[in-house]
Write an enzyme that holds these catalytic residues in place. Structure first.
Site, PDB file in Angstrom:
ATOM      1  N   ILE A 157       0.873  -1.193   0.072  1.00 22.54           N
ATOM      2  CA  ILE A 157       0.033   0.013  -0.005  1.00 22.54           C
ATOM      3  C   ILE A 157       0.812   1.214   0.092  1.00 22.54           C
ATOM      4  O   ILE A 157       0.440   2.159  -0.683  1.00 22.54           O
ATOM      5  CB  ILE A 157      -0.992  -0.129   1.375  1.00 22.54           C
ATOM      6  CG1 ILE A 157      -1.785  -1.068   1.071  1.00 22.54           C
ATOM      7  CG2 ILE A 157      -1.816   1.389   1.302  1.00 22.54           C
ATOM      8  CD1 ILE A 157      -2.914  -1.477   2.204  1.00 22.54           C
ATOM      9  N   ASP A 176      10.905   2.281   6.274  1.00 24.54           N
ATOM     10  CA  ASP A 176      10.630   1.038   6.257  1.00 24.54           C
ATOM     11  C   ASP A 176      11.555   0.045   7.226  1.00 24.54           C
ATOM     12  O   ASP A 176      12.841   0.405   7.067  1.00 24.54           O
ATOM     13  CB  ASP A 176      10.275   0.368   5.153  1.00 24.54           C
ATOM     14  CG  ASP A 176       9.604  -0.912   5.056  1.00 24.54           C
ATOM     15  OD1 ASP A 176       8.421  -0.972   4.831  1.00 24.54           O
ATOM     16  OD2 ASP A 176       9.844  -2.104   5.696  1.00 24.54           O
ATOM     17  N   ARG A 245      -3.627   0.427  10.485  1.00 27.38           N
ATOM     18  CA  ARG A 245      -4.200  -0.601  11.613  1.00 27.38           C
ATOM     19  C   ARG A 245      -4.534   0.346  12.701  1.00 27.38           C
ATOM     20  O   ARG A 245      -3.502   1.347  13.228  1.00 27.38           O
ATOM     21  CB  ARG A 245      -3.213  -1.645  12.042  1.00 27.38           C
ATOM     22  CG  ARG A 245      -3.408  -2.689  11.330  1.00 27.38           C
ATOM     23  CD  ARG A 245      -4.637  -3.727  11.741  1.00 27.38           C
ATOM     24  NE  ARG A 245      -5.061  -4.839  11.004  1.00 27.38           N
ATOM     25  CZ  ARG A 245      -5.462  -4.845   9.902  1.00 27.38           C
ATOM     26  NH1 ARG A 245      -6.360  -3.975   9.576  1.00 27.38           N
ATOM     27  NH2 ARG A 245      -5.829  -6.350   9.420  1.00 27.38           N
ATOM     28  N   GLU A 274     -11.591  -0.020  17.558  1.00 29.74           N
ATOM     29  CA  GLU A 274     -12.312  -0.415  16.909  1.00 29.74           C
ATOM     30  C   GLU A 274     -13.217  -1.446  17.199  1.00 29.74           C
ATOM     31  O   GLU A 274     -12.689  -2.506  17.926  1.00 29.74           O
ATOM     32  CB  GLU A 274     -11.732  -0.655  15.641  1.00 29.74           C
ATOM     33  CG  GLU A 274     -12.086  -0.073  14.222  1.00 29.74           C
ATOM     34  CD  GLU A 274     -11.451  -0.316  13.089  1.00 29.74           C
ATOM     35  OE1 GLU A 274     -10.246   0.457  12.904  1.00 29.74           O
ATOM     36  OE2 GLU A 274     -12.021  -1.041  12.167  1.00 29.74           O
ATOM     37  N   HIS A 292     -13.137   2.464   8.475  1.00 30.04           N
ATOM     38  CA  HIS A 292     -12.449   1.302   8.065  1.00 30.04           C
ATOM     39  C   HIS A 292     -12.958   0.996   6.587  1.00 30.04           C
ATOM     40  O   HIS A 292     -13.218  -0.341   6.336  1.00 30.04           O
ATOM     41  CB  HIS A 292     -12.464   0.144   8.992  1.00 30.04           C
ATOM     42  CG  HIS A 292     -11.229  -0.649   9.017  1.00 30.04           C
ATOM     43  ND1 HIS A 292     -10.561  -1.379  10.010  1.00 30.04           N
ATOM     44  CD2 HIS A 292     -10.574  -1.062   7.720  1.00 30.04           C
ATOM     45  CE1 HIS A 292      -9.660  -2.074   9.533  1.00 30.04           C
ATOM     46  NE2 HIS A 292      -9.614  -1.767   8.301  1.00 30.04           N
ATOM     47  N   ILE A 293     -12.997   1.760   5.720  1.00 33.14           N
ATOM     48  CA  ILE A 293     -13.495   1.482   4.363  1.00 33.14           C
ATOM     49  C   ILE A 293     -12.551   1.586   3.245  1.00 33.14           C
ATOM     50  O   ILE A 293     -12.796   1.621   2.106  1.00 33.14           O
ATOM     51  CB  ILE A 293     -14.796   2.587   3.822  1.00 33.14           C
ATOM     52  CG1 ILE A 293     -14.237   4.000   4.130  1.00 33.14           C
ATOM     53  CG2 ILE A 293     -15.953   2.355   4.668  1.00 33.14           C
ATOM     54  CD1 ILE A 293     -14.600   4.891   3.244  1.00 33.14           C
ATOM     55  N   GLY A 294     -10.980   1.665   3.800  1.00 31.95           N
ATOM     56  CA  GLY A 294      -9.895   1.627   2.824  1.00 31.95           C
ATOM     57  C   GLY A 294     -10.173   0.838   1.638  1.00 31.95           C
ATOM     58  O   GLY A 294      -9.779   1.087   0.298  1.00 31.95           O
ATOM     59  N   ALA A 295     -10.449  -0.576   1.877  1.00 32.80           N
ATOM     60  CA  ALA A 295     -10.554  -1.599   0.860  1.00 32.80           C
ATOM     61  C   ALA A 295     -11.580  -1.509   0.084  1.00 32.80           C
ATOM     62  O   ALA A 295     -11.872  -2.292  -0.756  1.00 32.80           O
ATOM     63  CB  ALA A 295     -10.209  -2.912   1.483  1.00 32.80           C
TER      64      ALA A 295
HETATM   65  P1  NAD Z   1       2.880  -4.849   3.545  1.00 33.50           P
HETATM   66  O1  NAD Z   1       3.253  -6.024   4.293  1.00 33.50           O
HETATM   67  O2  NAD Z   1       2.911  -5.193   2.061  1.00 33.50           O
HETATM   68  O3  NAD Z   1       3.563  -3.596   4.007  1.00 33.50           O
HETATM   69  C1  NAD Z   1       3.805  -3.158   5.192  1.00 33.50           C
HETATM   70  C2  NAD Z   1       5.513  -2.826   5.362  1.00 33.50           C
HETATM   71  O4  NAD Z   1       5.584  -2.042   6.880  1.00 33.50           O
HETATM   72  C3  NAD Z   1       6.436  -3.718   5.240  1.00 33.50           C
HETATM   73  O5  NAD Z   1       7.343  -3.267   4.488  1.00 33.50           O
HETATM   74  C4  NAD Z   1       7.144  -3.554   6.761  1.00 33.50           C
HETATM   75  O6  NAD Z   1       8.726  -3.972   6.578  1.00 33.50           O
HETATM   76  C5  NAD Z   1       6.547  -2.393   7.157  1.00 33.50           C
HETATM   77  N1  NAD Z   1       6.912  -2.136   8.506  1.00 33.50           N
HETATM   78  C6  NAD Z   1       6.465  -2.854   9.523  1.00 33.50           C
HETATM   79  N2  NAD Z   1       6.650  -2.307  10.585  1.00 33.50           N
HETATM   80  C7  NAD Z   1       7.257  -1.086  10.393  1.00 33.50           C
HETATM   81  C8  NAD Z   1       7.709  -0.078  11.398  1.00 33.50           C
HETATM   82  N3  NAD Z   1       7.484  -0.033  12.857  1.00 33.50           N
HETATM   83  N4  NAD Z   1       8.225   1.070  10.995  1.00 33.50           N
HETATM   84  C9  NAD Z   1       8.383   1.118   9.429  1.00 33.50           C
HETATM   85  N5  NAD Z   1       7.897   0.163   8.559  1.00 33.50           N
HETATM   86  C10 NAD Z   1       7.245  -1.157   9.034  1.00 33.50           C
HETATM   87  O7  NAD Z   1       1.203  -4.554   4.232  1.00 33.50           O
HETATM   88  P2  NAD Z   1       0.359  -3.758   3.063  1.00 33.50           P
HETATM   89  O8  NAD Z   1      -0.658  -4.746   2.262  1.00 33.50           O
HETATM   90  O9  NAD Z   1       0.927  -2.489   2.404  1.00 33.50           O
HETATM   91  O10 NAD Z   1      -0.714  -3.174   4.267  1.00 33.50           O
HETATM   92  C11 NAD Z   1      -0.305  -2.110   5.211  1.00 33.50           C
HETATM   93  C12 NAD Z   1      -1.249  -1.933   6.351  1.00 33.50           C
HETATM   94  O11 NAD Z   1      -2.637  -1.803   5.798  1.00 33.50           O
HETATM   95  C13 NAD Z   1      -1.715  -3.425   7.050  1.00 33.50           C
HETATM   96  O12 NAD Z   1      -1.767  -2.858   8.364  1.00 33.50           O
HETATM   97  C14 NAD Z   1      -2.876  -3.790   6.653  1.00 33.50           C
HETATM   98  O13 NAD Z   1      -3.825  -4.492   7.573  1.00 33.50           O
HETATM   99  C15 NAD Z   1      -3.422  -2.401   6.528  1.00 33.50           C
HETATM  100  N6  NAD Z   1      -4.834  -2.550   5.262  1.00 33.50           N
HETATM  101  C16 NAD Z   1      -5.750  -1.413   5.864  1.00 33.50           C
HETATM  102  C17 NAD Z   1      -6.918  -1.457   4.940  1.00 33.50           C
HETATM  103  C18 NAD Z   1      -8.117  -0.572   5.314  1.00 33.50           C
HETATM  104  O14 NAD Z   1      -9.090  -0.800   4.970  1.00 33.50           O
HETATM  105  N7  NAD Z   1      -7.897   0.903   5.938  1.00 33.50           N
HETATM  106  C19 NAD Z   1      -6.866  -2.389   3.795  1.00 33.50           C
HETATM  107  C20 NAD Z   1      -6.081  -3.084   3.449  1.00 33.50           C
HETATM  108  C21 NAD Z   1      -4.930  -3.275   4.496  1.00 33.50           C
END
Ligand code: NAD
Length: 320
Positions: A157, A176, A245, A274, A292-295
């Site tokens: 994302i 990251d 999250r 939440e 929580h409607i991101g997706a």
């Molecule tokens: P991903 O695993 O592809 O990427 C997450 C990145 O965060 C990784 O590269 C990891 O190394 C890095 N990371 C972890 N802890 C860290 C820290 N403390 N500091 C810096 N970097 C750190 O995940 P993604 O698919 O990009 O999803 C990201 C987040 O979005 C997840 O928490 C997921 O649950 C959430 N999400 C939210 C929605 C929504 O509806 N709002 C929808 C989908 C996903």
């Protein structure tokens, strides 16, 4: 072979599965009836989103189950390890909603820089009696173009967000824990594209330089990514978006930082408590809120459906 899509599935997903020879059942079966239903109807695949839980008891009770599929990312509602020990495939579609979440981030950013969070609350109340007053209150907006966006978490994302930001003419910096650099491909409507290499930097540098910060990290085991110490290190007047999250930002400190002016506005799609976010967050005049409607876009639902269909077809291609 029967597939129970207990939390729903998009029309295109149903079509893809039916074309591949599966029978798709979209009846919503109550949680306590799921195991009975699977056995009584000889269901081989159960597809869920976040509502239905597929725990040890269902896995034990349903020896005929071959695949558990989660449309989307998180698998908190599935006993993944246990299922795999029992030779059940567990699949999900982690990339399907990245672009949807990225666009919501910009919905919050554009909302923030033009005070829409406040204007949308006040126009219905005062738009006809105090038009000029509101016009003045919301006059000093700023543009995103040319500003620096700090992306914390440069995974799927985070990189989608970078693509949109580059398209808008923003400077993108990222931090990251594990990713050192990434090539971001910005696609244009006509097939043209450009590649931009982004090397990540330490969080402290990002805090110093970002005009806006957006978080895209998973739930953290210990501590906040943004707590008191981190807020103190940010630029004055920064805007913050969290669509990752709940629990990665300390909400009490966020409110303090908004009240002191350290943070100009926040956009939140996820919350520490939440599904009952703190009332101080819900009522705060400088926060743009979504539940929580991101997706939750139609396009993401289509991609989830067709991606699940492709994976199921290839896993079970010999046994329809
Ligand atoms: P991903 O695993 O592809 O990427 C997450 C990145 O965060 C990784 O590269 C990891 O190394 C890095 N990371 C972890 N802890 C860290 C820290 N403390 N500091 C810096 N970097 C750190 O995940 P993604 O698919 O990009 O999803 C990201 C987040 O979005 C997840 O928490 C997921 O649950 C959430 N999400 C939210 C929605 C929504 O509806 N709002 C929808 C989908 C996903």
């Amino acid at each position: 072979m029967k597939i129970l899509a207990n939390d729903g599935i998009s029309k295109s997903g149903i079509i893809a599965l039916e074309d591949a020879g599966f029978e798709v059942i979209t009846t919503k079966v109550a949680q306590e009836q799921v195991a009975n239903y699977i056995n009584a109807n000889d269901v081989k695949v159960i597809l869920v989103r976040s509502a239905t839980k597929v725990c040890k008891d269902i896995i034990d009770a349903c020896p005929g189950l071959k695949i558990i599929g989660r449309g989307g990312v998180g698998m908190d509602n599935i006993d993944v390890e246990y299922a795999r020990e029992k030779s059940i495939h567990v699949i999900n579609t982690p990339a399907s909603s990245s672009d949807s979440v990225a666009e919501l981030v910009f919905a919050h950013l554009f909302t923030g820089v033009r005070f829409l969070y406040d204007s949308n609350r006040n126009m219905p109340l005062e738009g006809d009696t105090n038009f000029e007053g509101l016009k003045k209150a919301y006059a000093n907006g700023i543009e995103l173009r040319g500003k620096t966006l700090g992306i914390i978490g440069f995974g799927r994302i985070g990189r989608s967000v970078a693509r949109v930001a580059l398209g808008l003419g923003m400077k993108v910096i990222a931090a990251d824990k594990f990713v050192g650099s990434a090539e971001i491909k910005v696609d244009f409507y006509n097939g043209q594209f450009i590649n931009v290499d982004i090397v990540t930097e330490p969080l402290e540098d990002l805090f110093k330089h970002a005009d806006f910060i957006t978080l895209h990290v998973p739930a953290q085991d210990g501590g906040y990514v943004l707590g008191k110490e981190q807020f103190d290190a940010l630029k004055d007047g920064v805007g913050i978006v969290n669509a990752s999250r709940g629990g990665v930002i300390n909400e009490v400190e966020l409110i303090d930082a908004l009240d002191s002016g350290k943070v100009a506005f926040a956009g939140l799609d996820v919350f520490e408590t939440e599904p009952t976010p703190a009332v101080q967050i819900l009522m705060h005049p400088k926060i743009s809120l979504t539940p929580h409607i991101g997706a939750a876009t139609l396009e993401a639902q289509d991609r989830i459906g067709t991606e699940l269909a492709d994976q199921i077809s290839s896993l079970l291609k010999t046994e329809k």
